[in-house]
Write a protein that holds these residues in place. Structure first.
Motif, PDB file in Angstrom:
ATOM      1  N   LYS A  57      -7.348   3.166  -0.770  1.00 27.71           N
ATOM      2  CA  LYS A  57      -6.193   3.226  -1.490  1.00 27.71           C
ATOM      3  C   LYS A  57      -4.890   3.056  -0.440  1.00 27.71           C
ATOM      4  N   LEU A  58      -4.983   3.408   0.865  1.00 26.62           N
ATOM      5  CA  LEU A  58      -3.673   3.473   1.407  1.00 26.62           C
ATOM      6  C   LEU A  58      -3.514   1.994   2.121  1.00 26.62           C
ATOM      7  N   LYS A  59      -4.811   1.581   2.352  1.00 31.08           N
ATOM      8  CA  LYS A  59      -4.901   0.006   2.630  1.00 31.08           C
ATOM      9  C   LYS A  59      -4.440  -1.051   1.889  1.00 31.08           C
ATOM     10  N   THR A  60      -4.462  -0.862   0.477  1.00 29.58           N
ATOM     11  CA  THR A  60      -4.089  -1.714  -0.402  1.00 29.58           C
ATOM     12  C   THR A  60      -2.173  -1.517  -0.420  1.00 29.58           C
ATOM     13  N   GLN A  61      -2.089  -0.569  -0.002  1.00 31.73           N
ATOM     14  CA  GLN A  61      -0.422  -0.214  -0.080  1.00 31.73           C
ATOM     15  C   GLN A  61       0.074  -0.611   1.054  1.00 31.73           C
ATOM     16  N   GLY A  62      -0.469  -1.295   2.058  1.00 29.53           N
ATOM     17  CA  GLY A  62      -0.112  -1.873   3.265  1.00 29.53           C
ATOM     18  C   GLY A  62       0.141  -1.133   4.604  1.00 29.53           C
ATOM     19  N   SER A  63      -0.644   0.038   4.364  1.00 26.80           N
ATOM     20  CA  SER A  63      -0.617   1.035   5.617  1.00 26.80           C
ATOM     21  C   SER A  63      -1.909   0.519   6.553  1.00 26.80           C
ATOM     22  N   HIS A  64      -1.717   0.954   7.836  1.00 27.80           N
ATOM     23  CA  HIS A  64      -2.822   0.431   8.922  1.00 27.80           C
ATOM     24  C   HIS A  64      -3.488   1.795   9.209  1.00 27.80           C
ATOM     25  N   VAL A  65      -4.804   1.774   8.547  1.00 30.27           N
ATOM     26  CA  VAL A  65      -5.514   3.179   8.661  1.00 30.27           C
ATOM     27  C   VAL A  65      -6.607   2.950   9.708  1.00 30.27           C
ATOM     28  N   TYR A  66      -6.765   4.369  10.231  1.00 29.89           N
ATOM     29  CA  TYR A  66      -7.948   4.418  11.327  1.00 29.89           C
ATOM     30  C   TYR A  66      -8.645   5.445  11.032  1.00 29.89           C
ATOM     31  N   PRO A  67      -9.769   5.641  11.253  1.00 30.36           N
ATOM     32  CA  PRO A  67     -10.732   6.662  11.346  1.00 30.36           C
ATOM     33  C   PRO A  67     -10.426   7.662  12.410  1.00 30.36           C
ATOM     34  N   SER A  68      -9.996   7.411  13.577  1.00 32.09           N
ATOM     35  CA  SER A  68      -9.856   7.947  14.782  1.00 32.09           C
ATOM     36  C   SER A  68      -8.669   7.449  15.485  1.00 32.09           C
ATOM     37  N   ILE A  69      -8.084   8.344  16.430  1.00 35.48           N
ATOM     38  CA  ILE A  69      -7.027   7.998  17.202  1.00 35.48           C
ATOM     39  C   ILE A  69      -7.010   6.649  17.964  1.00 35.48           C
TER      40      ILE A  69
END
Length: 217
Positions: A102-114
């Motif tokens: 969901k957040l990726k479709t809103q333009g966020s850069h998402v990571y599962p870890s640091i």
């Protein structure tokens, strides 16, 4: 987890360690946050109804420096997106797959870890117990995927439900005991975090800003 496993010597040691840590936190008096903790005995909290319990939690949570955003199950994700845009939080740690997409479709850069090369702007995690008597939040690696919630980001965004507000630490341990019988608990990895903005309202990886999206029942 079976009852026999739950009561193994190692498991009992971990459980008792957590209980001692809670009692120790209640008696500490080293800073402004713990001064509030020291005024709460290890006993049951008196409250009139669920709304009163929620207000007690929110008053203590916000007094300690936490930021609260009320939401419903239907608008929680939309409010999260608006928060991220308003605060310019772009690089995120998110462990939930559905929310990540969901957040990726809103333009966020998402990571599962640091990320290795730069610090994340925020981490989005869940919590299943909020303690009303002092406004603290219980974190588990089952939601954050890290042994401690600190040192991950300067901004920790917590998603939790009103129905998970516990009156006090004594009730919390009882709730954890029940959950232990249902699903099992890594007692040695649980931690209670209370917001502590300090006198200058500065936040850091060691002392992150806690933002709570609380979902109404």
């Amino acid at each position: 987890m079976s009852r026999s496993n739950a009561e193994s010597p190692d498991h009992i040691t971990n459980k008792e360690t957590i209980k001692r840590q809670i009692r120790h936190a209640l008696n500490e008096n080293k800073n402004s946050s713990n001064e509030t903790l020291s005024r709460h005995s290890f006993s049951y909290l008196n409250y009139s109804d669920k709304e009163d319990l929620k207000n007690i939690f929110l008053n203590n949570f916000r007094a300690a420096g936490g930021l609260y955003i009320g939401c419903t199950a239907e608008d929680c994700e939309d409010k999260l997106v608006r928060l991220l845009k308003a605060q310019n939080l772009q690089n995120l740690i998110v462990t939930g797959q559905k929310l990540s997409e969901k957040l990726k479709t809103q333009g966020s850069h998402v990571y599962p870890s640091i990320p290795k090369n730069f610090p994340p702007d925020a981490a989005v995690v869940n919590s299943y117990i909020l303690v009303a008597s002092n406004g603290s939040i219980l974190f588990s690696p089952s939601f954050s995927h890290y042994p401690t919630i600190k040192n991950i980001s300067k901004n920790i965004i917590v998603i939790a439900k009103e129905k998970h507000i516990s009156p006090d630490f004594k009730t919390t341990i009882e709730m954890m005991d029940r959950r232990e019988e249902q699903k099992g608990i890594a007692w040695n990895l649980l931690e209670f975090i209370r917001p502590n903005a300090g006198g200058d309202n500065k936040f850091s990886f060691e002392n992150p800003r806690i933002i709570l999206l609380l979902i109404a029942e």
